[in-house]
Design an enzyme around this catalytic site. Structure first.
Site, PDB file in Angstrom:
ATOM      1  N   SER A 203       0.824  -1.211   0.000  1.00 28.63           N
ATOM      2  CA  SER A 203       0.000   0.000   0.000  1.00 28.63           C
ATOM      3  C   SER A 203       0.850   1.250   0.000  1.00 28.63           C
ATOM      4  O   SER A 203       0.433   2.292  -0.479  1.00 28.63           O
ATOM      5  CB  SER A 203      -0.861   0.065   1.269  1.00 28.63           C
ATOM      6  OG  SER A 203      -1.866  -0.875   1.226  1.00 28.63           O
TER       7      SER A 203
ATOM      8  N   HIS B 190      -2.336  -3.628  -6.609  1.00 29.25           N
ATOM      9  CA  HIS B 190      -2.821  -3.211  -5.289  1.00 29.25           C
ATOM     10  C   HIS B 190      -4.323  -3.447  -5.152  1.00 29.25           C
ATOM     11  O   HIS B 190      -5.132  -2.713  -5.722  1.00 29.25           O
ATOM     12  CB  HIS B 190      -2.477  -1.732  -5.067  1.00 29.25           C
ATOM     13  CG  HIS B 190      -2.837  -1.222  -3.714  1.00 29.25           C
ATOM     14  ND1 HIS B 190      -3.531  -0.052  -3.508  1.00 29.25           N
ATOM     15  CD2 HIS B 190      -2.613  -1.739  -2.476  1.00 29.25           C
ATOM     16  CE1 HIS B 190      -3.698   0.124  -2.213  1.00 29.25           C
ATOM     17  NE2 HIS B 190      -3.158  -0.877  -1.571  1.00 29.25           N
TER      18      HIS B 190
ATOM     19  N   GLU C 195      -5.471  -1.273  -8.231  1.00 28.23           N
ATOM     20  CA  GLU C 195      -4.555  -0.301  -8.824  1.00 28.23           C
ATOM     21  C   GLU C 195      -3.351  -1.048  -9.400  1.00 28.23           C
ATOM     22  O   GLU C 195      -2.702  -1.817  -8.683  1.00 28.23           O
ATOM     23  CB  GLU C 195      -4.087   0.718  -7.758  1.00 28.23           C
ATOM     24  CG  GLU C 195      -5.221   1.595  -7.249  1.00 28.23           C
ATOM     25  CD  GLU C 195      -4.806   2.554  -6.128  1.00 28.23           C
ATOM     26  OE1 GLU C 195      -5.395   3.644  -6.042  1.00 28.23           O
ATOM     27  OE2 GLU C 195      -3.914   2.213  -5.321  1.00 28.23           O
TER      28      GLU C 195
ATOM     29  N   ASN D  72      -5.203   6.137  -1.854  1.00 26.94           N
ATOM     30  CA  ASN D  72      -4.653   6.525  -0.554  1.00 26.94           C
ATOM     31  C   ASN D  72      -4.052   7.926  -0.561  1.00 26.94           C
ATOM     32  O   ASN D  72      -3.811   8.507   0.494  1.00 26.94           O
ATOM     33  CB  ASN D  72      -3.613   5.505  -0.076  1.00 26.94           C
ATOM     34  CG  ASN D  72      -4.291   4.297   0.548  1.00 26.94           C
ATOM     35  OD1 ASN D  72      -5.439   4.372   0.987  1.00 26.94           O
ATOM     36  ND2 ASN D  72      -3.604   3.172   0.572  1.00 26.94           N
TER      37      ASN D  72
HETATM   38  P1  NAI Z   1      -1.306  -9.442   7.471  1.00 27.04           P
HETATM   39  O1  NAI Z   1      -0.474  -9.095   8.633  1.00 27.04           O
HETATM   40  O2  NAI Z   1      -2.751  -9.763   7.650  1.00 27.04           O
HETATM   41  O3  NAI Z   1      -0.647 -10.698   6.715  1.00 27.04           O
HETATM   42  C1  NAI Z   1       0.706 -10.795   6.397  1.00 27.04           C
HETATM   43  C2  NAI Z   1       1.074 -12.275   6.333  1.00 27.04           C
HETATM   44  O4  NAI Z   1       2.379 -12.400   5.779  1.00 27.04           O
HETATM   45  C3  NAI Z   1       1.128 -12.949   7.707  1.00 27.04           C
HETATM   46  O5  NAI Z   1       0.308 -14.104   7.679  1.00 27.04           O
HETATM   47  C4  NAI Z   1       2.595 -13.313   7.896  1.00 27.04           C
HETATM   48  O6  NAI Z   1       2.778 -14.547   8.589  1.00 27.04           O
HETATM   49  C5  NAI Z   1       3.079 -13.413   6.474  1.00 27.04           C
HETATM   50  N1  NAI Z   1       4.504 -13.155   6.301  1.00 27.04           N
HETATM   51  C6  NAI Z   1       5.224 -12.136   6.798  1.00 27.04           C
HETATM   52  N2  NAI Z   1       6.497 -12.219   6.372  1.00 27.04           N
HETATM   53  C7  NAI Z   1       6.575 -13.301   5.575  1.00 27.04           C
HETATM   54  C8  NAI Z   1       7.626 -13.897   4.822  1.00 27.04           C
HETATM   55  N3  NAI Z   1       8.858 -13.389   4.820  1.00 27.04           N
HETATM   56  N4  NAI Z   1       7.344 -15.021   4.096  1.00 27.04           N
HETATM   57  C9  NAI Z   1       6.106 -15.541   4.107  1.00 27.04           C
HETATM   58  N5  NAI Z   1       5.063 -15.013   4.790  1.00 27.04           N
HETATM   59  C10 NAI Z   1       5.298 -13.913   5.521  1.00 27.04           C
HETATM   60  O7  NAI Z   1      -1.109  -8.246   6.413  1.00 27.04           O
HETATM   61  P2  NAI Z   1      -2.142  -7.707   5.307  1.00 27.04           P
HETATM   62  O8  NAI Z   1      -3.049  -6.720   5.905  1.00 27.04           O
HETATM   63  O9  NAI Z   1      -2.691  -8.871   4.560  1.00 27.04           O
HETATM   64  O10 NAI Z   1      -1.131  -6.880   4.366  1.00 27.04           O
HETATM   65  C11 NAI Z   1      -0.224  -7.516   3.512  1.00 27.04           C
HETATM   66  C12 NAI Z   1       0.257  -6.529   2.461  1.00 27.04           C
HETATM   67  O11 NAI Z   1      -0.856  -6.000   1.751  1.00 27.04           O
HETATM   68  C13 NAI Z   1       1.027  -5.320   3.014  1.00 27.04           C
HETATM   69  O12 NAI Z   1       2.040  -4.982   2.097  1.00 27.04           O
HETATM   70  C14 NAI Z   1      -0.039  -4.244   3.059  1.00 27.04           C
HETATM   71  O13 NAI Z   1       0.508  -2.945   2.915  1.00 27.04           O
HETATM   72  C15 NAI Z   1      -0.856  -4.584   1.826  1.00 27.04           C
HETATM   73  N6  NAI Z   1      -2.262  -4.131   1.839  1.00 27.04           N
HETATM   74  C16 NAI Z   1      -3.037  -4.205   2.964  1.00 27.04           C
HETATM   75  C17 NAI Z   1      -4.365  -3.785   2.940  1.00 27.04           C
HETATM   76  C18 NAI Z   1      -5.214  -3.901   4.151  1.00 27.04           C
HETATM   77  O14 NAI Z   1      -6.259  -3.214   4.200  1.00 27.04           O
HETATM   78  N7  NAI Z   1      -4.879  -4.716   5.132  1.00 27.04           N
HETATM   79  C19 NAI Z   1      -4.958  -3.228   1.716  1.00 27.04           C
HETATM   80  C20 NAI Z   1      -4.095  -3.281   0.563  1.00 27.04           C
HETATM   81  C21 NAI Z   1      -2.788  -3.672   0.651  1.00 27.04           C
END
Ligand code: NAI
Length: 386
Positions: free
Chosen positions: A116, A137, A149, A187
């Site tokens: 993001s 995105h 996006e 954003n």
């Molecule tokens: P989250 O914290 O729910 O999930 C992240 C997952 O990645 C976790 O299950 C973790 O165990 C895993 N993880 C972390 N490091 C790892 C690695 N090295 N190898 C394998 N797995 C790994 O995070 P979320 O909210 O799903 O966000 C993920 C990405 O998406 C971020 O870059 C965030 O900026 C982006 N994003 C988030 C949005 C939201 O509203 N939550 C919206 C759009 C994009």
């Protein structure tokens, strides 16, 4: 085409569901086995809900689940045509993960990040073949939100963004093309919805309930800024603002607010904490807005002018086309209409007058009008007439 997804959190699981529903074999990877289990249960529940609503047949739901493979080993990515990363928001960690992916995936496998707030170009820079890298995105929850996006990096090969747009369209999504700049489209352009509303509160012009009333009842927004920030969570919302602010080299237009920082420091994160701008305790009585049309309209026009100015500047600086700017705000954050069309309906000269009035009153760079808005107002033109 087989799709690999890294990170099975909120976003990764959602994207996996979207790709599997569209017919792709999907390998969903996470380093944490508990996250994989949670993702499986979440996807099953989501498919069940869609079935109950009649949006998916039992056969299609079973086939979708059968296409999903949950894994903790990256060697499963060897036959992927696209790998999408949705792990922790940390540049160094993401760069490291793509180095690993490139060891395993084929030379022509496309690589994408769902980040993001990080620079797509900076993530791509860690890749051996950055020309096949770009940002895809999604919005949360990915299975329900239509907007995606597409963000090419400086290194992305010509034509790849269009290819990925077609792919994402075939998944039933609405892709828009954005330049790799802080906050991409949504954003960035949405920042004043929160920031200017808080500023109005801080100045004591109106309370949160009155500002929310003005934006929803008079403006047609689905949620008011304070109810929405409480819903998103102040930790998440504040972090995005901070990232956009830092990304623009501390341009005062995006400055985060002390009021929100204080809520965060107190742990008043919004709905999930039971307390934010509003009290969510059982039995709490919602505050009554001051339904004063004159006051409400002045609040609405102030926030709206700031939003329109942001959209105008994004267009002026070629972050996105006018059509994509409108689509992004109406499908990504459900604005009642596109901001540029809204500006045309109000008249660019009136929007400019509101901004110049604020600039004159405060002498703050925050209220500087976009050169494009000023030009349209001067030439008596509209965004969609030029
Ligand atoms: P989250 O914290 O729910 O999930 C992240 C997952 O990645 C976790 O299950 C973790 O165990 C895993 N993880 C972390 N490091 C790892 C690695 N090295 N190898 C394998 N797995 C790994 O995070 P979320 O909210 O799903 O966000 C993920 C990405 O998406 C971020 O870059 C965030 O900026 C982006 N994003 C988030 C949005 C939201 O509203 N939550 C919206 C759009 C994009």
């Amino acid at each position: 085409m087989t799709i690999g997804i890294i990170g099975s959190g909120a976003m990764g699981a959602g994207i996996a569901q979207v790709a599997a529903t569209a017919g792709h074999p999907v390998r969903l990877l996470d380093q944490n086995p508990a996250a994989l289990e949670k993702a499986r249960a979440g996807i099953e529940a989501s498919l069940r809900k869609l079935m109950e609503k009649g949006k998916l047949t039992a056969g299609a739901a079973a086939a979708t689940l059968a296409r999903l493979h949950f894994t903790s080993t990256m060697t499963d990515f060897a036959d992927c045509g696209l790998v999408v990363e949705a792990i922790v928001e940390d540049l160094a960690v993401k760069q490291q993960v793509f180095k690993q992916v490139e060891e395993i995936a084929s030379a022509d496998c496309l690589l994408a990040s769902n980040t993001s707030s990080l620079s797509i170009t900076a993530i791509a820079a860690a890749c051996r073949r950055p020309e096949r890298f770009l940002g895809i995105h999604f919005f949360n929850p990915a299975p329900l939100m239509r907007l995606v996006e597409i963000v090419p990096a400086a290194q992305t090969r010509a034509g790849l963004a269009e290819e990925v747009k077609a792919l994402v369209t075939s998944w039933g999504k609405t892709p828009v093309l954005a330049q790799d700049t802080p906050g991409f489209i949504v954003n960035r352009v949405a920042r004043p919805f929160y920031g200017e509303a808080i500023r109005i509160l801080e100045e004591g012009i109106a309370d949160a309930a009155t500002i929310d009333w003005a934006l929803t009842e008079l403006g047609g927004f689905r949620m008011g800024p304070f109810a929405l920030m409480d819903f998103i969570g102040h930790d998440v919302n504040f972090r995005v603002t901070e990232a956009v602010y830092a990304g623009f080299f501390y341009d005062s237009r995006y400055r985060p607010s002390l009021t929100q920082q204080r809520l965060l420091a107190a742990g008043y994160l919004g709905r999930k904490a039971g307390w934010g701008f509003y009290d969510y305790a059982p039995g709490a009585v919602p505050p009554t807005p001051r339904r004063d049309a004159k006051l409400g309209l002045s609040i609405l026009h102030r926030v709206l002018a700031m939003l329109i100015n942001e959209a105008a500047d994004a267009l002026y600086l070629r972050v996105a086309s006018r059509e994509d700017l409108e689509l992004a705000m109406t499908t990504g954050v459900n604005y009642p209409q596109g901001l540029l069309a809204w500006a045309d309906a109000l008249g660019p000269a009136q929007v400019l007058a509101t901004l110049d009035g604020l600039y004159h009153e405060y002498h703050e760079d925050r209220y500087r009008a976009s050169p494009l808005l000023r030009r349209l107002a001067r030439d008596n033109q509209t965004f969609f007439s030029v």
